[in-house]
Write an enzyme that holds these catalytic residues in place. Sequence first.
Site, short mmCIF file in Angstrom:
data_model
loop_
_atom_site.label_atom_id
_atom_site.label_comp_id
_atom_site.label_asym_id
_atom_site.label_seq_id
_atom_site.Cartn_x
_atom_site.Cartn_y
_atom_site.Cartn_z
CD GLU A 1 77.12 29.85 -20.27
OE1 GLU A 1 78.06 29.01 -20.24
OE2 GLU A 1 77.23 31.00 -19.86
CB CYS B 1 81.36 30.54 -18.32
SG CYS B 1 80.45 31.66 -19.37
CG ASN C 1 80.51 35.02 -14.40
OD1 ASN C 1 79.29 34.98 -14.25
ND2 ASN C 1 81.14 34.26 -15.27
P1 NAD Z 1 76.80 28.46 -8.35
O1 NAD Z 1 76.55 27.62 -9.53
O2 NAD Z 1 76.57 27.83 -7.02
O3 NAD Z 1 75.89 29.78 -8.41
C1 NAD Z 1 75.34 30.31 -9.60
C2 NAD Z 1 73.92 30.77 -9.33
O4 NAD Z 1 73.14 29.63 -8.91
C3 NAD Z 1 73.77 31.79 -8.19
O5 NAD Z 1 72.75 32.71 -8.52
C4 NAD Z 1 73.34 30.94 -7.02
O6 NAD Z 1 72.62 31.67 -6.04
C5 NAD Z 1 72.44 29.95 -7.71
N1 NAD Z 1 72.23 28.71 -6.96
C6 NAD Z 1 73.06 28.10 -6.09
N2 NAD Z 1 72.50 26.97 -5.61
C7 NAD Z 1 71.29 26.86 -6.20
C8 NAD Z 1 70.23 25.90 -6.13
N3 NAD Z 1 70.31 24.83 -5.34
N4 NAD Z 1 69.15 26.09 -6.88
C9 NAD Z 1 69.05 27.15 -7.70
N5 NAD Z 1 70.01 28.10 -7.81
C10 NAD Z 1 71.11 27.96 -7.07
O7 NAD Z 1 78.25 29.01 -8.48
P2 NAD Z 1 79.19 29.67 -7.34
O8 NAD Z 1 79.22 28.85 -6.09
O9 NAD Z 1 78.82 31.08 -7.21
O10 NAD Z 1 80.59 29.54 -8.09
C11 NAD Z 1 81.26 28.29 -8.06
C12 NAD Z 1 81.87 27.99 -9.40
O11 NAD Z 1 80.88 28.02 -10.40
C13 NAD Z 1 82.91 28.95 -9.88
O12 NAD Z 1 84.15 28.71 -9.33
C14 NAD Z 1 82.86 28.71 -11.36
O13 NAD Z 1 83.65 27.60 -11.68
C15 NAD Z 1 81.43 28.37 -11.63
N6 NAD Z 1 80.67 29.51 -12.19
C16 NAD Z 1 80.46 29.51 -13.52
C17 NAD Z 1 79.78 30.57 -14.09
C18 NAD Z 1 79.54 30.62 -15.55
O14 NAD Z 1 79.47 31.70 -16.10
N7 NAD Z 1 79.35 29.49 -16.21
C19 NAD Z 1 79.31 31.61 -13.30
C20 NAD Z 1 79.51 31.56 -11.91
C21 NAD Z 1 80.19 30.49 -11.39
#
Ligand code: NAD
Length: 495
Positions: free
Chosen positions: A264, A298, A166
């Site tokens: 975060e 977020c 994001n």
């Molecule tokens: P996610 O948490 O799966 O992904 C965030 C990051 O984590 C990405 O870089 C992803 O590649 C990485 N990741 C995923 N699985 C991992 C693992 N097992 N080990 C290490 N890193 C890993 O989020 P998403 O699927 O992209 O989005 C889903 C929901 O997450 C959204 O709908 C939202 O609610 C939330 N989100 C929150 C923020 C925030 O700013 N707090 C940002 C993105 C998404």
Amino acid sequence: MNIDATIGTYLTTGALPELPADHFIAGAWTAPAANQRMETFDAGLGKPFHDFAAGNAEDVDRAVTSAHEAQAAWGRTKASARGAILSRAAALLREEAAWFAFVESLDSGKPLQEAEGDVAGAARAFEYYGGAADKIEGDTFPIGDAYLGYSEPEPVGVTAHIIPWNFPISTAARGIAPALAAGCTVVAKPAETTPLTMLMLGELLVRAGLPAGVCNVVTGTGADAGAALVSHPRVRHITFTGSVPTGQGVMQAASRHVASVVLELGGKSPLVVLADAALDQAADGVIGAIYENAGQVCSAGSRLIVERGAHDALLERVLARVAALRMGHGLRRSTLGPLNSEPHLQRVTAKVDAAKARGLAPIAGGSTAADPETGSGWFFEPTIFDDVPSDDPVVQDEIFGPVLAVQIAEDAEDATRLANCTDYALVAGIYTNNFSAAHRMARDIDAGQVFINEYFAGGIEVPFGGNRMSGFGREKGLAAMHNYLRVKSIAAKIG
Ligand code: NAD
């Protein structure tokens, strides 16, 4: 490069200047070990525009090894010299801001003017922590005349940065800049849908003078590259931004090697408007809080808690502003861009459909949409549910899209109670002209950061992070330096 011409060419022909396509490891573009590639998409058109390296554990190991080998020399580099490199990075980022913002907007879908703000914020982070690098000091301890007691801050070592889609470049910068300032090395893993500006930043840092290997970038999925990075035994600290379940998994992985973590995670942040507030100012705040980056923030103000006496007048102003939003491709400087990916559009749609099935009727929006100019893209209408009961999932669950839940409060005390009614505690906004009420609520609302009379007020100087299910640890501000430093205490008998 003339960015307007580049944008025009892309939107009419699809042609793009060269973009990074490989990992950035040990100061060089590095092809993926397994030769696998994946696509990144233009969310405004709903189609792929570029492919990049799909990394695996072997790529991650190369990157972590490179960071580990660079650690000793970087950690011992004079702090002012580290700071000077970060300051040069800030200057270079400003020189190349238009190109970075173009790529960020294309890769994430967000409106170009928002991407420009993010790049400016990233440059500011490098400037701020560049200035901080040589101001980190130890302490002395009064342990008696015959002794000398002092402490030295040391870099924790190799740090991993898992970056969300994001705010790719600004989240990357706010983690990487203090890590580098502290003398840590870095391996960054950008999100699978937004790999490009992190790769560009890795390369820019080397041009700014960062030694090869100090900052490495591995792209790929969370399951392959992300999981390998957070469970690598040489990683000493992980800064993670993303969803709650993934964050919980990262914390578990970190525990195996007793690495520290900053999480975060999500939010369901309240924006409170008391009846005495300046309602035009508050309505502007509401729109920015929930529709910036199409609500994929977020710290979005996804719950509007309005005192009953101001409800009708405020909602009238909010609805007028919603009607004025211009939905469209981010590169056309729309004011409401698409959602970042098709799966995410489906997630948001499912949550809104479920709310409608429970009997909630949106007073605005509620459906998927398309760019009026092209008829394509992953858009969702700006949506508002009014007077939602506080136990409804629209109030309780993060939707991460342009969806606002309105809750009605009887007075400031009731507003505080409603503000605290979810498991999240990231930020809160308060609009009122009552100084005492504002500060009482700031004290009583559980949040890592409270904004008064301007949602998102602040900058890199102000620590940011959540409580409870929103995570722990603080980024930004001098507080962030502590994530990347550990204290070594020395006690000597000298008399
Ligand atoms: P996610 O948490 O799966 O992904 C965030 C990051 O984590 C990405 O870089 C992803 O590649 C990485 N990741 C995923 N699985 C991992 C693992 N097992 N080990 C290490 N890193 C890993 O989020 P998403 O699927 O992209 O989005 C889903 C929901 O997450 C959204 O709908 C939202 O609610 C939330 N989100 C929150 C923020 C925030 O700013 N707090 C940002 C993105 C998404």
